[in-house]
Design a protein around this motif. Structure first.
Motif, PDB file in Angstrom:
ATOM      1  N   LYS A  69       2.583  -0.851   4.291  1.00  0.00           N
ATOM      2  CA  LYS A  69       2.335   0.535   3.875  1.00  0.00           C
ATOM      3  C   LYS A  69       3.654   1.266   3.715  1.00  0.00           C
ATOM      4  O   LYS A  69       4.452   1.349   4.656  1.00  0.00           O
ATOM      5  CB  LYS A  69       1.456   1.242   4.902  1.00  0.00           C
ATOM      6  CG  LYS A  69       1.143   2.685   4.555  1.00  0.00           C
ATOM      7  CD  LYS A  69       0.313   3.335   5.655  1.00  0.00           C
ATOM      8  CE  LYS A  69       0.038   4.808   5.362  1.00  0.00           C
ATOM      9  NZ  LYS A  69      -0.724   5.457   6.458  1.00  0.00           N
ATOM     10  N   GLU A 128      -8.009   3.703   2.942  1.00  0.00           N
ATOM     11  CA  GLU A 128      -7.200   3.087   3.992  1.00  0.00           C
ATOM     12  C   GLU A 128      -8.030   2.734   5.217  1.00  0.00           C
ATOM     13  O   GLU A 128      -7.705   1.831   5.978  1.00  0.00           O
ATOM     14  CB  GLU A 128      -6.075   4.050   4.380  1.00  0.00           C
ATOM     15  CG  GLU A 128      -5.053   3.470   5.327  1.00  0.00           C
ATOM     16  CD  GLU A 128      -4.005   4.496   5.714  1.00  0.00           C
ATOM     17  OE1 GLU A 128      -4.330   5.709   5.726  1.00  0.00           O
ATOM     18  OE2 GLU A 128      -2.883   4.102   5.995  1.00  0.00           O
ATOM     19  N   HIS A 138       0.840  -1.193   0.000  1.00  0.00           N
ATOM     20  CA  HIS A 138       0.000   0.000   0.000  1.00  0.00           C
ATOM     21  C   HIS A 138       0.877   1.245   0.000  1.00  0.00           C
ATOM     22  O   HIS A 138       2.091   1.167   0.157  1.00  0.00           O
ATOM     23  CB  HIS A 138      -0.884   0.039   1.252  1.00  0.00           C
ATOM     24  CG  HIS A 138      -1.839  -1.106   1.383  1.00  0.00           C
ATOM     25  ND1 HIS A 138      -3.191  -0.966   1.187  1.00  0.00           N
ATOM     26  CD2 HIS A 138      -1.638  -2.406   1.724  1.00  0.00           C
ATOM     27  CE1 HIS A 138      -3.786  -2.133   1.394  1.00  0.00           C
ATOM     28  NE2 HIS A 138      -2.861  -3.019   1.727  1.00  0.00           N
TER      29      HIS A 138
END
Length: 346
Positions: free
Chosen positions: A239, A312, A145
């Motif tokens: 992330k 998110e 991500h």
């Protein structure tokens, strides 16, 4: 003569180095084909259109006669292309009909022996769809991500080049998945995407894990299969966090807006109404003046980062392994270290 191969027979022989040759027209080949195949068209696009017109407006026999005239004129060069290809070969057309049969017969007369894929590309497409619907894909997913411009795709491709198991969904789609996603690329249709995806899934089905980017259901005009989305939701989530200035430069490097100014303006118009009016006006001015770094920075801060923050929320703060870095190289190193910790290489 030549031998017809079923899909299963073709799969077995392909593993031993068989070359696939698509004898359909260049536009058909460009639209979608069997991954890795070569294109040696029996008829080019204009010739195919001419024969089709004769077929529908005159007669089948007249179309065959015109086809024979066209093929006869270019037969030596056509045969030579096949002769230059070493090893076993299989030809196919749309449905395993006249074009592949004619090609295989002509080659046989010249002592060049090829097989023919029974049912042609249409049969192959049915096999792809049915296999994707029934495939049990066991590797766990590690999902990357991060805000737009964090270099997720490039990092994955670098790791793939090092031998890590990666499913490059954007590469298969020929699209980056945003309003600007097709700039500088040639987007694939669903047929080609499905074929490329299945190739990778079959190649990686014995892997312990696969890496992929956190894509949505749609990438451009193609749809990602539901089982891939489920696999993504159930995987590890990493992330990436990089400085804004690095992200801006990544986008400039990847999209090369200076080479595609009009496409950039058109893409911006598709999302302009979703951006606060004064900011949108500034972005439009920067694009018009080719001040792309300023335009990209505003697009990130006032559009893409907000969209990412919203998506998110689906995962929750505790579901991410966060990697903060100052450069893409540092981020890639940290991802690789994480992989070695989760899945040690022997």
């Amino acid at each position: 003569m030549f031998q017809d191969l079923s899909i299963q027979e073709w799969l077995e022989r392909r593993e031993k180095g068989m070359t696939m040759i698509d004898v359909r027209s260049p536009s058909e080949y460009a639209d979608a084909t069997i991954p890795g195949s070569l294109n040696i068209p029996l008829f080019n696009d204009e010739e195919r259109a001419e024969i089709g017109t004769i077929y529908t407006r005159v007669s089948v026999e007249a179309a065959k006669e015109r086809g024979l005239e066209i093929v006869s004129a270019k037969l030596p060069a056509f045969i030579r292309q096949f002769a230059d290809i070493e090893g076993p070969k299989t030809v196919f057309c749309w449905r395993g009909g006249m074009r592949s049969k004619t090609t295989a017969t002509l080659l046989s007369l010249m002592d060049i022996h090829v097989c023919r894929l029974a049912g042609g590309y249409r049969n192959y497409r049915k096999w792809v769809v049915s296999t994707l619907e029934s495939l049990e894909f066991k590797p766990k997913a590690l999902v990357i991500h991060g805000d737009t411009g964090n270099g997720k795709t490039n990092i994955l491709r670098n790791l793939q080049a090092k031998g890590y198991p990666v499913i490059d969904l954007e590469g298969m789609a020929g699209h980056r998945g945003s309003a600007f996603g097709q700039i500088g690329l040639r987007a694939h249709n669903q047929r080609m995407f499905d074929a490329l995806l299945l190739e990778e899934l079959l190649r990686l089905k014995q892997a312990d894990y696969v890496m992929l980017e956190a894509e949505s259901k749609r990438i451009g005009k193609i749809c990602v299969p539901d089982f891939i989305l489920s696999k993504k939701d159930q995987g590890y989530h990493v992330k990436l966090e990089l400085p804004l200035e690095v992200r801006v430069q990544n986008i400039i490097k990847d999209y090369e807006p200076g080479k595609h100014p009009q496409e950039c303006k058109e893409a911006f118009q598709r999302i302009r109404s979703k951006i606060h009016v004064p900011i949108a006006a500034d972005i439009a001015t920067y694009l018009e003046q080719e001040q792309y770094e300023q335009a990209v920075e505003l697009l990130l801060l006032h559009y893409y980062d907000k969209r990412y923050a919203y998506s998110e929320q689906y995962y929750g703060d505790g579901d991410f392994i966060t990697i903060a870095a100052e450069t893409m190289e540092e981020a890639e190193q940290q991802v690789e270290q994480l992989l070695q910790k989760l899945y040690p290489r022997e």
